[in-house]
Design an enzyme around this catalytic site. Structure first.
Site, PDB file in Angstrom:
ATOM      1  CB  SER A   1      -0.853  -0.003   1.276  1.00 19.20           C
ATOM      2  OG  SER A   1      -1.520   1.221   1.430  1.00 19.20           O
TER       3      SER A   1
ATOM      4  CE1 TYR B   1      -4.031  -2.324   5.152  1.00 21.52           C
ATOM      5  CE2 TYR B   1      -3.374  -0.059   4.715  1.00 21.52           C
ATOM      6  CZ  TYR B   1      -3.756  -1.308   4.255  1.00 21.52           C
ATOM      7  OH  TYR B   1      -3.838  -1.539   2.900  1.00 21.52           O
TER       8      TYR B   1
HETATM    9  N1  LIG Z   1      -8.848  -0.581  -1.188  1.00 27.56           N
HETATM   10  C1  LIG Z   1      -7.837   0.208  -0.879  1.00 27.56           C
HETATM   11  O1  LIG Z   1      -8.002   1.434  -0.721  1.00 27.56           O
HETATM   12  C2  LIG Z   1      -6.444  -0.371  -0.743  1.00 27.56           C
HETATM   13  C3  LIG Z   1      -5.345   0.496  -0.798  1.00 27.56           C
HETATM   14  C4  LIG Z   1      -4.064  -0.026  -0.673  1.00 27.56           C
HETATM   15  C5  LIG Z   1      -3.888  -1.380  -0.502  1.00 27.56           C
HETATM   16  N2  LIG Z   1      -4.967  -2.207  -0.446  1.00 27.56           N
HETATM   17  C6  LIG Z   1      -4.736  -3.638  -0.240  1.00 27.56           C
HETATM   18  O2  LIG Z   1      -5.349  -4.354  -1.295  1.00 27.56           O
HETATM   19  C7  LIG Z   1      -5.597  -5.691  -0.877  1.00 27.56           C
HETATM   20  C8  LIG Z   1      -6.999  -6.102  -1.302  1.00 27.56           C
HETATM   21  O3  LIG Z   1      -7.944  -5.351  -0.575  1.00 27.56           O
HETATM   22  P1  LIG Z   1      -9.271  -4.757  -1.239  1.00 27.56           P
HETATM   23  O4  LIG Z   1      -9.106  -3.281  -1.272  1.00 27.56           O
HETATM   24  O5  LIG Z   1      -9.582  -5.463  -2.490  1.00 27.56           O
HETATM   25  O6  LIG Z   1     -10.319  -5.080  -0.070  1.00 27.56           O
HETATM   26  P2  LIG Z   1     -11.580  -6.073  -0.012  1.00 27.56           P
HETATM   27  O7  LIG Z   1     -12.524  -5.754  -1.134  1.00 27.56           O
HETATM   28  O8  LIG Z   1     -12.074  -5.984   1.387  1.00 27.56           O
HETATM   29  O9  LIG Z   1     -10.941  -7.510  -0.280  1.00 27.56           O
HETATM   30  C9  LIG Z   1     -10.158  -8.168   0.688  1.00 27.56           C
HETATM   31  C10 LIG Z   1     -10.010  -9.622   0.307  1.00 27.56           C
HETATM   32  O10 LIG Z   1      -9.193 -10.254   1.286  1.00 27.56           O
HETATM   33  C11 LIG Z   1      -9.832 -11.431   1.711  1.00 27.56           C
HETATM   34  N3  LIG Z   1      -9.549 -11.724   3.114  1.00 27.56           N
HETATM   35  C12 LIG Z   1      -9.640 -10.871   4.170  1.00 27.56           C
HETATM   36  N4  LIG Z   1      -9.417 -11.536   5.310  1.00 27.56           N
HETATM   37  C13 LIG Z   1      -9.204 -12.838   4.970  1.00 27.56           C
HETATM   38  C14 LIG Z   1      -8.967 -14.026   5.713  1.00 27.56           C
HETATM   39  N5  LIG Z   1      -8.912 -14.026   7.053  1.00 27.56           N
HETATM   40  N6  LIG Z   1      -8.794 -15.189   5.053  1.00 27.56           N
HETATM   41  C15 LIG Z   1      -8.872 -15.206   3.696  1.00 27.56           C
HETATM   42  N7  LIG Z   1      -9.104 -14.124   2.936  1.00 27.56           N
HETATM   43  C16 LIG Z   1      -9.276 -12.958   3.571  1.00 27.56           C
HETATM   44  C17 LIG Z   1     -11.341 -11.166   1.539  1.00 27.56           C
HETATM   45  O11 LIG Z   1     -12.042 -12.387   1.342  1.00 27.56           O
HETATM   46  P3  LIG Z   1     -13.099 -13.054   2.363  1.00 27.56           P
HETATM   47  O12 LIG Z   1     -13.677 -11.959   3.198  1.00 27.56           O
HETATM   48  O13 LIG Z   1     -14.092 -13.730   1.466  1.00 27.56           O
HETATM   49  O14 LIG Z   1     -12.283 -14.028   3.133  1.00 27.56           O
HETATM   50  C18 LIG Z   1     -11.350 -10.341   0.261  1.00 27.56           C
HETATM   51  O15 LIG Z   1     -11.411 -11.179  -0.861  1.00 27.56           O
HETATM   52  C19 LIG Z   1      -5.357  -5.702   0.629  1.00 27.56           C
HETATM   53  O16 LIG Z   1      -4.098  -6.301   0.901  1.00 27.56           O
HETATM   54  C20 LIG Z   1      -5.344  -4.234   1.006  1.00 27.56           C
HETATM   55  O17 LIG Z   1      -4.572  -3.985   2.156  1.00 27.56           O
HETATM   56  C21 LIG Z   1      -6.239  -1.738  -0.570  1.00 27.56           C
END
Ligand SMILES: NC(=O)c1ccc[n+]([C@@H]2O[C@H](COP(=O)([O-])OP(=O)(O)OC[C@H]3O[C@@H](n4cnc5c(N)ncnc54)[C@H](OP(=O)(O)O)[C@@H]3O)[C@@H](O)[C@H]2O)c1
Length: 268
Positions: A145, A158
């Site tokens: 991130s 985080y």
């Molecule tokens: N969105 C942003 O603004 C942003 C910015 C920078 C970085 N990121 C990073 O991008 C990545 C993806 O996040 P996203 O933004 O796409 O968020 P999201 O829509 O909430 O997706 C998160 C994913 O992680 C999975 N996950 C969470 N906890 C888990 C667990 N205990 N076991 C297995 N799977 C798990 C969830 O699946 P289930 O709930 O079905 O298990 C979901 O598929 C993350 O690493 C996040 O830190 C996001």
């Protein structure tokens, strides 16, 4: 492997939502077999059906696993071995956040965040790397991130987990240089996904602050990631505004970073 496919088997974690779903869609035509992993089975099944309809030549497997749980991670490795699948592309994307002051945080949520963002990501690299080494190559994308570049009050744990991801990815990349296994750290700024809802505390009236002008689409994050991986880059900050911001942060003295972080409390 079909001649137009770069990868025999790609594994994407956190594919039930957000960026992971998009990685799975964009990687499907690049691999012969795609393994998608998350806890919510019905969402994985729906995505698998959509991908199979669009890319009938790609075999798709769904594996449900709670990545906070060591036994479930070991179970994932056993399932892959039983299916004779050795991923040569690993996308460590699963992750979560927690927005609010550290002193009022719930330990259970922080622990789960550290387990998914740090321990599971490291464990998956550790468990899947031997297969890549024995196949003579592979590739790893670790989703970090922009937060990895800064200490962020009200997002302290985080940001620290993502600092780990960026640092670990850079060092692993150097270790794996001679083995034809590029490692990329992807450092997005804000993206509209399920992330904000989970990071915002239920009892809190304060939602995760958003600055719409800095948002990048999940499609752009994934396209930029794949382009950076195939160009053998170590790190990518998708979107020009985020790249510019990351460049500016890297040039700032730490005292200025601290002062800006303090002045922006509650405004991430
Ligand atoms: N969105 C942003 O603004 C942003 C910015 C920078 C970085 N990121 C990073 O991008 C990545 C993806 O996040 P996203 O933004 O796409 O968020 P999201 O829509 O909430 O997706 C998160 C994913 O992680 C999975 N996950 C969470 N906890 C888990 C667990 N205990 N076991 C297995 N799977 C798990 C969830 O699946 P289930 O709930 O079905 O298990 C979901 O598929 C993350 O690493 C996040 O830190 C996001």
């Amino acid at each position: 492997m079909q001649p137009d496919r770069r990868y025999r088997c790609a594994l994407v974690t956190g594919a039930s939502s957000g960026l992971g779903e998009e990685y799975a869609r964009k990687i499907a035509p690049l691999c012969s077999t795609l393994v998608i992993v998350a806890r919510r089975k019905e969402l994985l099944d729906a995505l698998a059906a959509e991908i199979s309809a669009q890319h009938p030549d790609t075999e798709v497997h769904c594996i449900t696993a709670d990545l906070t749980d060591d036994k479930e991670r070991v179970g994932l490795f056993k399932m892959l071995a039983a299916m004779a699948l050795a991923p040569d592309l690993l996308v460590n994307n699963a992750g979560m956040g927690d927005y609010g002051s550290f002193d009022t945080s719930e330990w259970k949520k922080l622990d789960a965040m550290i387990q998914v963002n740090v321990t599971a990501l490291t464990h998956l690299c550790h468990g899947i790397l031997p297969g890549m080494l024995s196949q003579g190559g592979g590739a790893i994308i670790n989703v970090s991130s922009l937060a990895s570049t800064l200490p962020i009050p009200d997002f302290a744990v985080y940001a620290a987990t993502k600092a780990y991801v960026s640092s670990f990815s850079e060092a692993l990349r150097l270790e794996l240089r001679e083995f034809n296994i590029p490692v990329l750290a992807v450092c997005p700024g804000p993206v509209h996904t399920g992330f904000g809802k989970i990071a915002t505390r239920e009892e809190s009236a304060e939602a995760l602050p958003s600055r719409e002008g800095f948002y990048v689409t999940k499609e752009q994050v994934v396209s930029d990631s794949l382009r950076a991986l195939h160009a053998d880059r170590a790190r990518v900050y998708p979107g020009w505004k985020i790249a510019l911001l990351a460049g500016a942060i890297s040039l700032m003295p730490m005292a200025l970073v601290r002062a800006i972080s303090l002045s922006r409390r509650g405004k991430i």
